[in-house]
Design an enzyme around this catalytic site. Structure first.
Site, PDB file in Angstrom:
ATOM      1  N   CYS A 167       0.881  -1.163   0.000  1.00 39.81           N
ATOM      2  CA  CYS A 167       0.000   0.000   0.000  1.00 39.81           C
ATOM      3  C   CYS A 167       0.921   1.215   0.000  1.00 39.81           C
ATOM      4  CB  CYS A 167      -0.879  -0.008   1.249  1.00 39.81           C
ATOM      5  SG  CYS A 167      -1.801   1.531   1.451  1.00 39.81           S
ATOM      6  N   ALA A 363       6.070 -23.782  -6.820  1.00 43.41           N
ATOM      7  CA  ALA A 363       6.513 -25.126  -6.454  1.00 43.41           C
ATOM      8  C   ALA A 363       8.026 -25.170  -6.289  1.00 43.41           C
ATOM      9  CB  ALA A 363       6.088 -26.108  -7.530  1.00 43.41           C
ATOM     10  N   LYS A 440      19.726 -14.804   4.611  1.00 44.80           N
ATOM     11  CA  LYS A 440      19.323 -14.049   3.418  1.00 44.80           C
ATOM     12  C   LYS A 440      19.327 -12.563   3.756  1.00 44.80           C
ATOM     13  CE  LYS A 440      15.290 -13.296   0.388  1.00 44.80           C
ATOM     14  NZ  LYS A 440      14.018 -13.824  -0.114  1.00 44.80           N
ATOM     15  N   GLN A 786      -4.000  14.824 -11.756  1.00 44.44           N
ATOM     16  CA  GLN A 786      -4.189  15.729 -10.624  1.00 44.44           C
ATOM     17  C   GLN A 786      -4.547  17.136 -11.114  1.00 44.44           C
ATOM     18  OE1 GLN A 786      -0.396  13.754  -8.532  1.00 44.44           O
ATOM     19  NE2 GLN A 786      -1.073  15.528  -7.415  1.00 44.44           N
ATOM     20  N   PHE A 933       7.933  18.210  -3.034  1.00 51.06           N
ATOM     21  CA  PHE A 933       8.348  19.084  -4.135  1.00 51.06           C
ATOM     22  C   PHE A 933       9.742  19.686  -3.931  1.00 51.06           C
ATOM     23  CE2 PHE A 933       7.377  22.551  -7.254  1.00 51.06           C
ATOM     24  CZ  PHE A 933       6.726  21.791  -8.213  1.00 51.06           C
ATOM     25  N   GLU A1284       1.830  17.103   2.362  1.00 54.57           N
ATOM     26  CA  GLU A1284       3.282  16.998   2.220  1.00 54.57           C
ATOM     27  C   GLU A1284       4.068  17.192   3.525  1.00 54.57           C
ATOM     28  OE1 GLU A1284       2.770  20.010  -0.837  1.00 54.57           O
ATOM     29  OE2 GLU A1284       4.295  18.937  -1.978  1.00 54.57           O
TER      30      GLU A1284
HETATM   31  C1  LIG Z   1       6.691 -11.691  -6.514  1.00 54.26           C
HETATM   32  C2  LIG Z   1       7.679 -12.811  -6.567  1.00 54.26           C
HETATM   33  C3  LIG Z   1       8.506 -13.012  -5.484  1.00 54.26           C
HETATM   34  C4  LIG Z   1       9.447 -14.025  -5.525  1.00 54.26           C
HETATM   35  N1  LIG Z   1      10.248 -14.184  -4.455  1.00 54.26           N
HETATM   36  C5  LIG Z   1      11.188 -15.152  -4.473  1.00 54.26           C
HETATM   37  C6  LIG Z   1      12.047 -15.322  -3.372  1.00 54.26           C
HETATM   38  O1  LIG Z   1      11.942 -14.619  -2.373  1.00 54.26           O
HETATM   39  N2  LIG Z   1      12.994 -16.276  -3.462  1.00 54.26           N
HETATM   40  C7  LIG Z   1      13.127 -17.077  -4.554  1.00 54.26           C
HETATM   41  O2  LIG Z   1      13.984 -17.936  -4.569  1.00 54.26           O
HETATM   42  N3  LIG Z   1      12.306 -16.950  -5.610  1.00 54.26           N
HETATM   43  C8  LIG Z   1      11.356 -15.994  -5.596  1.00 54.26           C
HETATM   44  N4  LIG Z   1      10.528 -15.850  -6.672  1.00 54.26           N
HETATM   45  C9  LIG Z   1      10.713 -16.701  -7.841  1.00 54.26           C
HETATM   46  C10 LIG Z   1       9.665 -17.841  -7.979  1.00 54.26           C
HETATM   47  O3  LIG Z   1       8.528 -17.594  -7.255  1.00 54.26           O
HETATM   48  C11 LIG Z   1      10.172 -19.134  -7.510  1.00 54.26           C
HETATM   49  O4  LIG Z   1      11.304 -19.486  -8.246  1.00 54.26           O
HETATM   50  C12 LIG Z   1       9.150 -20.267  -7.585  1.00 54.26           C
HETATM   51  O5  LIG Z   1       9.549 -21.314  -6.770  1.00 54.26           O
HETATM   52  C13 LIG Z   1       8.887 -20.766  -8.981  1.00 54.26           C
HETATM   53  O6  LIG Z   1       7.923 -21.794  -8.913  1.00 54.26           O
HETATM   54  P1  LIG Z   1       6.719 -21.886  -9.930  1.00 54.26           P
HETATM   55  O7  LIG Z   1       6.033 -23.158  -9.644  1.00 54.26           O
HETATM   56  O8  LIG Z   1       5.863 -20.727  -9.901  1.00 54.26           O
HETATM   57  O9  LIG Z   1       7.503 -21.925 -11.301  1.00 54.26           O
HETATM   58  P2  LIG Z   1       6.934 -21.867 -12.761  1.00 54.26           P
HETATM   59  O10 LIG Z   1       6.878 -20.453 -13.223  1.00 54.26           O
HETATM   60  O11 LIG Z   1       5.677 -22.631 -12.854  1.00 54.26           O
HETATM   61  O12 LIG Z   1       8.099 -22.631 -13.533  1.00 54.26           O
HETATM   62  C14 LIG Z   1       9.391 -22.137 -13.523  1.00 54.26           C
HETATM   63  C15 LIG Z   1      10.342 -22.932 -14.422  1.00 54.26           C
HETATM   64  O13 LIG Z   1      10.588 -24.211 -13.888  1.00 54.26           O
HETATM   65  C16 LIG Z   1      10.399 -25.224 -14.868  1.00 54.26           C
HETATM   66  N5  LIG Z   1       9.899 -26.406 -14.196  1.00 54.26           N
HETATM   67  C17 LIG Z   1       8.956 -26.423 -13.230  1.00 54.26           C
HETATM   68  N6  LIG Z   1       8.761 -27.683 -12.808  1.00 54.26           N
HETATM   69  C18 LIG Z   1       9.586 -28.479 -13.526  1.00 54.26           C
HETATM   70  C19 LIG Z   1       9.827 -29.878 -13.540  1.00 54.26           C
HETATM   71  N7  LIG Z   1       9.193 -30.699 -12.744  1.00 54.26           N
HETATM   72  N8  LIG Z   1      10.741 -30.352 -14.409  1.00 54.26           N
HETATM   73  C20 LIG Z   1      11.399 -29.511 -15.245  1.00 54.26           C
HETATM   74  N9  LIG Z   1      11.191 -28.200 -15.260  1.00 54.26           N
HETATM   75  C21 LIG Z   1      10.298 -27.670 -14.419  1.00 54.26           C
HETATM   76  C22 LIG Z   1       9.430 -24.614 -15.827  1.00 54.26           C
HETATM   77  O14 LIG Z   1       9.505 -25.205 -17.082  1.00 54.26           O
HETATM   78  C23 LIG Z   1       9.823 -23.152 -15.815  1.00 54.26           C
HETATM   79  O15 LIG Z   1      10.862 -22.947 -16.729  1.00 54.26           O
HETATM   80  C24 LIG Z   1       9.555 -14.856  -6.659  1.00 54.26           C
HETATM   81  C25 LIG Z   1       8.712 -14.651  -7.742  1.00 54.26           C
HETATM   82  C26 LIG Z   1       7.783 -13.649  -7.709  1.00 54.26           C
HETATM   83  C27 LIG Z   1       6.883 -13.444  -8.867  1.00 54.26           C
HETATM   84  S1  FES Z   2      -2.281   2.217  -2.190  1.00 60.01           S
HETATM   85 FE1  FES Z   2      -3.249   1.591  -0.376  1.00 60.01          FE
HETATM   86  S2  FES Z   2      -4.788   3.032  -0.114  1.00 60.01           S
HETATM   87 FE2  FES Z   2      -3.698   3.781  -1.825  1.00 60.01          FE
END
Ligand SMILES: Cc1cc2nc3c(=O)[nH]c(=O)nc-3n(C[C@H](O)[C@H](O)[C@H](O)COP(=O)(O)OP(=O)(O)OC[C@H]3O[C@@H](n4cnc5c(N)ncnc54)[C@H](O)[C@@H]3O)c2cc1C
Ligand code: FES
Ligand code: FES
Length: 1356
Positions: A167, A363, A440, A786, A933, A1284
């Site tokens: 937010c 995952a 981390k 604005q 500003f 502000e």
């Molecule tokens: C907002 C945000 C925050 C995040 N924060 C973190 C964080 O703090 N720390 C961190 O480490 N990561 C972070 N990530 C990265 C991500 O979330 C992780 O890497 C997550 O575990 C990916 O899992 P998924 O299932 O969504 O992957 P997907 O997007 O579904 O797949 C990712 C890749 O893995 C491959 N894959 C998946 N399963 C298999 C399988 N069984 N065999 C072969 N290939 C496979 C897919 O082909 C693809 O290329 C973040 C991402 C976002 C968007």
């Molecule tokens: S972004 Fe949370 S109230 Fe505006």
């Protein structure tokens, strides 16, 4: 019930894919069944909800899982465990096809203002937990999903479930307060037996003492909507139903057996296996990538289950992080502690891994196979010597691979062979003689990727402290997750003694030889972290060995602070203000903490923003084509490929502008479309118009541009100074004779300091919908602006029509903060030109990425100063040169510079001063208005030299502040304006007292003597903010129309962006007309109701629009007065009817101008005459922090603010502005830092790379007090502007950090002044601590130059 279209035919791919499959998508939304016959796998759930189902409550804030605005709850039947599971998820990342067979709940499904609010919605609105409301539906749904799983959550559950939501307005405190009422300690009404309902009091908000004094209903979980029973019945059969969805470009398979999956992968070896889509979704949404074949393995038992053996645990690759967490928590309960050390490390890490919405769907396999160099899980898996199992169609046996260094051969690559599928990963349990931990450090503690992470495991010879085996893996130290091989070898056989730390530092440097130009930057810091993490691990293990009696010598007590974690929990704060006079009528709501008029609608998703408006049948979408070079001639634009792209309609550029291509902000130097030269990355060259957003984006990617670079490319202030690239003229203010005064001073010191820029990060990006009227060249424009009047004049000029043909309409913005004061034109003007050309409605809402690249932010500043002062700390003379980075065009840069020079005194009387400001023209996006500003930057510079004076004299900065502070009466600013009365000192004294500053300072000092690696700091900072504008801008208009049912339509010149302006205006109108406020409605701000308005900026909008509303209402009241006198008992509605029958006009305009604004400025010559500020708003804040000196991390333990807002029009809204402004400022001063590549490309794009404060950054105790007995005869009802002024008070955190770092430096034998630039990032804090770890990891300062290295990033 719809009968599904099961084909049961041999697939055209000639595969063994012969099972029955369906291509009909079926799911439930808010209890209603949805059947879609043409589902496109590229469509996200969010787009589907918003565009197809018209459920616009869920918002698009980023499209990359980083803000939580799109949060929904997904429920499904878990056929393995036979239970319903509910979880929050980011609808912007979930492909709509992934929710087949699920029930989706959106914010509209849980409550409504028309029926009943859900308890989450009710409490959030009653606790003033929304301002602009754009983030609110997502926050509501995160909390709702938690309650569906745990109806009485713990405080940490609540904080945890909000980690994935941002937010930008509220500062989080009211949201945490609202939700804490659901926890065990807070359930039910906090007033208990004194609940107002029990006492028959109806107006529960009429209590002037605490925002907590709010009455709300009990939460009854049994009333929640039920999971559709059909989904339970169907689920089992559906597991045996394969899915195949074929879209325009992408085919999606969901196999139901592992054999099917392996076979599919053999046919489509390049296919992506998508579990949570949190990686792939970002690649597609943000980077525009496309993967033609996607396979979802989420129904395969082998992949979604874990199994136990005696030696370890096998985790299926598709197990989500949340399911893993839950299982680990269970296993830990029943397993010997030493065996599950890696699980604890894993759980610790998961707490800092993304937010719930991501953890619920992502995952472990996705994390491993993405092979990110900063994966949080891979180092743990590597350090625990895990084994991955892969399956390949053509191979008889599964392949098992140890997860060591060779598992990740290069950047984002694993050792998997083409077509191989990761089935599972095996993690062995730990033994008695081993110890394991994971670490981390990120820019922001919560929901952020790591700068460096590490997992370390040591195995000792039984019963000794002699290392048998040491395994460690790091993220963020190379292009892959890496193991320090030499260190691992050298550790073997070593005793766990102090000298190991020293040796380790040398070995690790050899293992990770980072070059100073390494991608990611922060090289020395990353090296220091790798060392500090080991030191933490060393102490942790030593402590364990001491507990076991293996090591006899105790750890020094002060060293133990290296091991303690910050405690995370939010404690209640208090908010106090002075109540209204006892004789004020109950229905007169001026001065009372009335809820935001849209508060309830924010929480239910009913509040309509521009992109929520229904799509016109023939509407088109615009996507920008912008420069990818910072400074170049545009030699050719080739749109031939784009023209063949589906849905392409046309391309617009400067040739399509019927009128002038120029845009005037203050000067006339901006162009709607660049003509033949671009001067920054993101400079608009043209735009693609297509039938849908997706088509417009895809076509825009196909436009090819040929450039010819122009040198030099100027990015930083330092570059500009070198190249003498300045905007003329400089601004200056001179008082007295500083040169002469310096000669008489006891001390003269010099210094310099820098503040970075800041991205607005309003949650709603810039957006516009232009509707041509097809008659008389009229056009209606809905724009998140604005300043509707300026937009009207600009569009009229661009289209070559009179202004009376253009109507601008603005209902509400999802935040503005100055970012929509001028830069709206970047979107609105091209959209209007495109609508004119196509004669069809055109819409554009910038992607977060485009918004950040194109629109610019706060001005970075660099300053050099020279200050003369006496032995007692009295400042006598000051000279300062300020340089701001204006970007490539002028925009508001010169006005910002003026404001900076005006605020350079902050709250101090400096008899001799010469401050000069110069704006630098560079090749980055134009810097622009941003809350304060230019004031916060210059006050920060002032507090920096104040602190340096204190450090020089060896006294507390607070002493220097007090000594030089303006007195209450008889003071004049450095430009000669009287301050009478100046309440800075009153706020200061009150704040020092209320915060118990001196006692706490003693406690802080004591703490610091006892702790070596955690330090505390406390600081008090004052602020003075000039509320005023150039004379012609100090005016406003309003229109009041009363209808014969007694209802009142109110319009005024101000826009609503969350700051509660409309609420305040309604309160004023209610008082003037003497009617209940629910009779008054503000529909929108529009240029055809109130003309020639002034931008809603500069904290002056309540003053001027309030004056105009009052004037209009007073006119009508005067007209009604005779009738009121004649019929004193007449009800309002009857009075209005009578007035109509008596031919009394029930419509009036109001006009207000601020009196006595008569200033004459010539800042080029340093002259100001008259009053440039109408008045000043004052405040003071005390903040106390705790710093982890080994990582640079910190928490704000407590903040106390006293703010003079005069007689507040609405204390709840004013406190909201104070808290929200403070936390936004906290971002500027501690973590937000836009970084550019030397080529001019912005590197910190999107919430993944640019961090604004999250829930976990809210001061743990946050107390706000409005100064009592303060009057202000210069503004309506004695109030003061507040948007502000509180922003700068967050600098108290930076100076508290500086004080803590000072203590750490002293422990390292470093004394005397030191520089702390803003923001005080973890990197800056850690590097400033100056201990042995830092000294060893500091590269030679001139290495960069010696080797002619180009840094990865620069701060503009
Ligand atoms: C907002 C945000 C925050 C995040 N924060 C973190 C964080 O703090 N720390 C961190 O480490 N990561 C972070 N990530 C990265 C991500 O979330 C992780 O890497 C997550 O575990 C990916 O899992 P998924 O299932 O969504 O992957 P997907 O997007 O579904 O797949 C990712 C890749 O893995 C491959 N894959 C998946 N399963 C298999 C399988 N069984 N065999 C072969 N290939 C496979 C897919 O082909 C693809 O290329 C973040 C991402 C976002 C968007
Ligand atoms: S972004 Fe949370 S109230 Fe505006
Ligand atoms: S829009 Fe989905 S997380 Fe930001």
């Amino acid at each position: 019930m719809v009968i599904l279209n099961c084909h049961g035919e041999v697939d055209s791919d000639k595969t063994q894919w012969t099972k029955k499959s369906t291509d009909v998508l079926e799911f439930y939304v808010n209890g209603e069944k949805v059947v879609e016959y043409h589902a496109d796998p590229e469509t996200t759930l969010l787009t589907y909800l918003r565009r197809e189902l018209r459920l616009t409550g869920s918002k698009l804030g980023c499209g990359e899982g980083g803000c939580g605005a799109c949060t929904v709850m997904i429920s499904k039947w878990d056929h393995i465990n036979s239970k319903i599971i509910h979880y929050s998820a980011n609808a912007c990342l979930a492909p709509v096809v992934s929710v087949h067979g699920c029930a989706v709940t959106t914010v509209e499904g849980i409550g409504s203002t028309k029926t009943k609010l859900h308890a989450v919605q009710e409490r959030l609105s009653k606790f003033h937990g929304s301002q602009c409301g754009f983030c609110t539906p997502g926050i509501v749904m995160s909390m709702y999903a938690l309650l569906r799983n745990k109806s009485v959550p713990r405080a940490e559950d609540i904080e945890g479930c909000l980690q994935g939501n941002l937010c930008r307005c509220t500062g989080y405190r009211p949201i945490l307060s609202a939700f804490s009422t659901f926890s065990e300690s807070g359930s039910g009404c906090p007033m208990g037996a004194n609940c107002c309902k029990q006492n028959g009091v109806i107006n529960a908000v009429d209590d002037p003492h605490s925002a907590l004094n709010v009455c709300f209903g009990k939460y009854d979980p049994s009333q929640e909507i039920i999971f559709p029973p059909q989904l339970m019945i169907k689920s089992r059969s559906e597991q045996h139903q394969t899915l195949k969805f074929v879209g325009e470009r992408v085919t999606w398979f969901r196999p139901t057996s592992l054999d099917q999956l392996i076979e599919l992968k053999s046919i489509y070896p390049e296919a992506q296996l998508v579990n949570g889509n949190t990686e792939i979704g970002v690649e597609c949404n943000v980077k525009g990538r496309m993967f033609p074949v996607i396979i979802s393995p989420t129904c395969l038992k082998e992949l979604v289950t874990t199994s136990n053996t005696d030696e370890g645990l096998i985790i299926g690759s598709a197990c989500t992080l949340t399911s893993i967490k839950e299982q680990f928590q269970d296993i830990i309960q029943t397993t010997e502690t030493f065996r599950t050390q890696w699980m604890r490390a894993f759980l610790d890490m998961l707490h800092w891994f993304a937010g719930d919405q991501i953890r619920n769907v992502a995952a472990i396999g996705g994390n491993i196979m993405t092979a990110s160099p900063i994966s949080d899980l891979n180092p743990i898996l590597m350090a625990n010597e895990s084994i991955a199992t892969f399956r390949l169609h053509s191979r008889a046996k599964d392949r098992q691979v140890l997860m060591d260094q060779s598992f990740f051969p290069k950047y984002r690559t694993t050792c998997a062979e083409k077509g191989e599928v990761l089935i599972s990963v095996y993690l062995p349990f730990n033994t008695k003689d081993e110890y394991m931990k994971a670490y981390k450090q990120s820019k922001r503690r919560e929901d952020d990727i790591a700068i460096v992470n590490a997992a370390m495991r040591v195995v000792f010879h039984p019963g000794t402290c002699k290392v048998l085996k040491f395994v460690a893996a790091f993220g963020g130290m190379a292009a892959t997750s890496v193991m320090p091989e030499k260190t691992i070898q050298n550790m073997i056989g070593r005793e766990w003694t102090e000298d190991l730390v020293q040796n380790y530092m040398q070995w690790i440097r050899e293992d990770f030889p980072l070059s100073l130009d390494a991608p990611g930057g922060m090289v020395e810091y990353r090296e220091a972290l790798a060392a500090s993490f080991f030191f933490k691990f060393y102490l942790y293990v030593k402590n364990c060995l001491i507990e076991k009696g293996i090591i006899k010598e105790n750890i020094k007590p002060e060293e133990m602070s290296a091991l303690d974690d910050f405690s995370q929990h939010y404690e209640f704060g208090t908010q106090t203000w002075q109540g209204t006079h006892s004789n004020q009528a109950l229905e007169d709501l001026v001065g009372r903490p009335v809820k935001h008029v849209s508060g309830e609608k924010h929480t239910t998703g009913e509040a309509v923003y521009i992109d929520d408006m229904p799509v016109y049948k023939d509407e088109l979408y615009l996507c920008f084509v912008t420069s990818t070079r910072a400074h170049a001639y545009v030699r050719n634009v080739d749109i031939s490929k784009a023209m063949t792209s589906p849905g392409f309609v046309t391309y617009v550029n400067h040739r399509d502008v019927p009128g002038s291509n120029n845009v005037r902000v203050i000067d006339d130097d901006d162009r709607v479309f660049a003509v033949d030269k671009v001067t920054c990355v993101g400079h608009t060259i043209g735009a693609i118009i297509a039938d849908t957003q997706a088509h417009a984006q895809r076509a825009a990617q196909l436009v090819r541009i040929e450039y010819e670079d122009i040198l030099p490319i100027i990015v930083t202030i330092e570059d500009a100074i070198k190249q003498k690239s300045f905007l003329d003229p400089s601004k200056q203010i001179i008082r007295g004779d500083p040169d002469k005064a310096m000669e008489e001073c006891d001390h003269v010191i010099e210094g310099d300091v820098r503040t970075a820029g800041q991205e607005h990060f309003y949650m709603e990006t810039q957006v516009c919908l232009a509707v041509p009227k097809l008659e008389d060249d009229e056009m209606e424009i809905y724009s998140s602006s604005q300043d509707p009047t300026t937009l009207q004049s600009q569009v009229a000029r661009n289209l070559g029509v009179q202004r009376n043909k253009v109507v601008i309409r603005m209902k509400r913005m999802g935040g503005g903060f100055g970012g929509k004061e001028s830069r709206f034109w970047l979107v609105s003007n091209p959209v209007a030109i495109a609508a004119h050309k196509c004669r069809r409605p055109v819409r554009c809402m910038l992607s977060r990425k485009d918004d950040m690249i194109m629109t610019g932010g706060r001005h970075p500043f660099y300053a050099k100063y020279k200050v003369g002062f006496m032995n007692d700390g009295k400042v006598k003379a000051l000279k300062a040169e300020l340089y701001s980075n204006a970007g490539h065009t002028i925009d508001y840069s010169m006005a910002v510079l003026s404001k900076s020079t005006i605020h350079f005194d902050n709250c101090y009387s400096i008899p001799n001063i010469h401050v000069r400001g110069t704006a630098c023209r560079t090749n980055i996006a134009s810097s622009t208005a941003f809350r304060g500003f230019g004031g916060p930057q210059s006050m920060f510079i002032t507090e920096s030299w104040i602190t340096k004076v204190a450090e020089h004299l060896g006294v507390m900065p607070e002493k220097i502040r007090e000594m030089n502070m303006y007195k209450e009466m008889g003071e004049f600013t450095h430009y000669g304006q009287s301050l009478d009365p100046c309440t800075a000192r009153r706020c200061w004294d009150d704040c020092i007292e209320k915060s118990n500053f001196h006692k706490r300072k003693e406690a802080v000092d004591l703490y610091n003597t006892k702790n070596r690696w955690k330090k505390r700091g406390i600081s008090c900072v004052p602020t003075k903010f000039a509320v005023g504008f150039p004379e012609f801008r100090c005016q406003a208009g309003a229109l009041v129309n009363i209808y014969t049912d007694g209802s009142v339509s109110l319009t005024h010149g101000g826009t609503e962006m969350g700051q509660g302006l409309h609420t305040k205006m309604i309160q004023i109108a209610g008082r003037c007309l003497e009617i209940p406020v629910d009779l008054i409605h503000i529909s929108e701000t529009s240029t055809n109701t109130v003309p020639n308005t002034i931008a809603t900026v500069a904290s002056i909008s309540s003053d001027i629009n309030g004056g105009a509303v009052k004037a209009a209402c007073d006119k009508i009241s005067e007209r009604l007065a005779p009738l009121r006198k004649e019929y004193p008992t007449l009800e309002w509605k009857d009075l209005v009817v009578k007035a109509f029958m008596n031919r009394i006009s029930l419509s009036a305009t109001g006009y207000y101008k601020v009196p006595n604004m008569n200033s004459k400025w010539d800042l080029a010559k340093g002259k100001i005459e008259g009053r440039i500020a109408n008045y000043y708003t004052y405040g003071a804040a005390v903040s106390e922090v705790e710093v982890d000196c080994l990582t640079g991390d910190h928490v704000v333990l407590q903040t106390d603010i006293v703010m003079d807002v005069g007689r507040s029009l609405n204390p709840a809204i004013d406190i909201g502005q104070i808290e929200g402004g403070f936390v936004q400022g906290y971002g500027m001063f501690t973590m937000e830092e836009p970084l550019h590549a030397p080529s001019g490309h912005l590197l910190t794009v999107g919430p993944g790379a640019y961090k604004i404060p999250g829930f976990g950054d809210c001061p743990r105790q946050f107390n706000v007090h409005l100064l009592r007995n303060s009057e202000n005869d210069k503004a309506i009802y004695s109030s003061k502007g507040i948007g502000e002024p509180p922003f700068f008070l967050s600098a108290s955190v930076l100076y508290a950090i500086k004080s803590a770092v000072g203590s750490a430096r002293n422990d390292s034998g470093i004394f005397g002044p030191f520089r702390m630039d803003a923001p005080a990032t973890a990197e800056r804090i850690r590097m400033a601590c100056g201990d042995n770890f830092i000294k060893q990891h500091k590269h030679h300062a001139d290495e960069k130059e010696e080797r002619n290295l180009t840094p990865w990033s620069v701060t503009a």
